[in-house]
Each structure stands twice: as structure tokens, then as C-alpha cells.
Scaffold this active site. Sequence first.
Site, PDB file in Angstrom:
ATOM      1  N   THR A   1       1.618   4.451   1.605  1.00  0.00           N
ATOM      2  CA  THR A   1       2.469   4.950   2.692  1.00  0.00           C
ATOM      3  C   THR A   1       3.357   3.840   3.234  1.00  0.00           C
ATOM      4  O   THR A   1       4.531   4.066   3.543  1.00  0.00           O
ATOM      5  CB  THR A   1       1.615   5.564   3.820  1.00  0.00           C
ATOM      6  OG1 THR A   1       0.841   6.634   3.268  1.00  0.00           O
ATOM      7  CG2 THR A   1       2.476   6.096   4.954  1.00  0.00           C
ATOM      8  N   CYS A   2       2.813   2.648   3.326  1.00  0.00           N
ATOM      9  CA  CYS A   2       3.571   1.512   3.852  1.00  0.00           C
ATOM     10  C   CYS A   2       4.792   1.208   2.982  1.00  0.00           C
ATOM     11  O   CYS A   2       5.883   0.947   3.481  1.00  0.00           O
ATOM     12  CB  CYS A   2       2.673   0.285   3.947  1.00  0.00           C
ATOM     13  SG  CYS A   2       1.162   0.557   4.882  1.00  0.00           S
ATOM     14  N   SER A   3       4.605   1.261   1.662  1.00  0.00           N
ATOM     15  CA  SER A   3       5.679   0.922   0.723  1.00  0.00           C
ATOM     16  C   SER A   3       6.623   2.087   0.435  1.00  0.00           C
ATOM     17  O   SER A   3       7.801   1.871   0.154  1.00  0.00           O
ATOM     18  CB  SER A   3       5.083   0.454  -0.610  1.00  0.00           C
ATOM     19  OG  SER A   3       4.478  -0.808  -0.438  1.00  0.00           O
TER      20      SER A   3
ATOM     21  N   THR B   1       0.847  -1.184   0.000  1.00  0.00           N
ATOM     22  CA  THR B   1       0.000   0.000   0.000  1.00  0.00           C
ATOM     23  C   THR B   1       0.893   1.248   0.000  1.00  0.00           C
ATOM     24  O   THR B   1       2.067   1.164   0.364  1.00  0.00           O
ATOM     25  CB  THR B   1      -0.973  -0.007   1.195  1.00  0.00           C
ATOM     26  OG1 THR B   1      -0.211  -0.102   2.393  1.00  0.00           O
ATOM     27  CG2 THR B   1      -1.944  -1.175   1.102  1.00  0.00           C
TER      28      THR B   1
END
Length: 157
Positions: free
Chosen positions: A47-49, A45
Amino acid sequence: MIELGQKIPKATLSQLTADGMVNHDVSALFADKKVVLFAVPGAFTPTCSEAHLPGYVVLADKFQAKGVNLITCVSVNDAFVMKAWGEVHNASELLMLGDGDASFTQALGLSMDTEGFGGVRSQRYAMVIEDGVVTLLNVEEAEKFEASSAETVLAAL
């Protein structure tokens, strides 16, 4: 929600290794260690990545220099997805663990319902666990990314 000074609940998290699936009892995995655990709503996703995982990858050596024995990323994804996501981001210094049924996340009291996005997921947070006991807990406000960043957690150590 879990609080400072509490022990991590009994749970099993999964990791896909070159030798196959490993189911980790978190109580045993975190015993006698200083652990930084951060959780994300979903692998791959935005922000996560783009920010969350890469920050811990880049600063892994600095965490180790501060006495951290293990850096763990947890998401309500299966171990296959977590392995692939870790490989894409060169996260070889991190333990990428799947909480496929969200049982660990729910036991912590840190789940959220992302209806229309993926169902039950983890809130974004980071914690420091020393010998199975939570000594730092930074839970993000909705739609925020500050408190659980690698830089913030490193500064707190």
C-alpha cells in the site's frame, strides 16, 4: 498519542543526501514552515508503494500551491532505504526521512508492533504541522488507507 495543538516532540530524523548523512532536528526543520508529514509502516511495502507515497508525489505541486513549504515522508526504516525508495518513486519534491530506531514515532505515540513483519513500525497517518504545532492529524484505522491519503489531506487544507 500526540493531539491537535501540541508541538512536535524533540527528535532527530535522518536523510541521505548526495553529500552524505544529514540528521535533522525536527524542531528546527519544521520551524516557521507549513509541513505535511505522512508516515507509512514500511518503505517498499504494497500500500505504501502503490498508493500512499505516489499520491503525494503526484500532488506535490497542489500542496505547494496551498502554501505547504515541505512534504515529508517518514518511516521506521534507515535513511539508505528511504533514499532508494524515494528514487524509485521519483519523490524529488518530498523529503524522505528515516526514523531508524522508531524514536520519533514512539514519541508521537504512533508506533505499532508488527510482530512477524518487522517489529516496531509506524502506524499509517498524515499530519499538518504549522510552525512546529500539529493542526491536522489523520490516523488510519488498522488495515485502512483513506484518512492519510494525499487527496484527503489536500482537501482539508
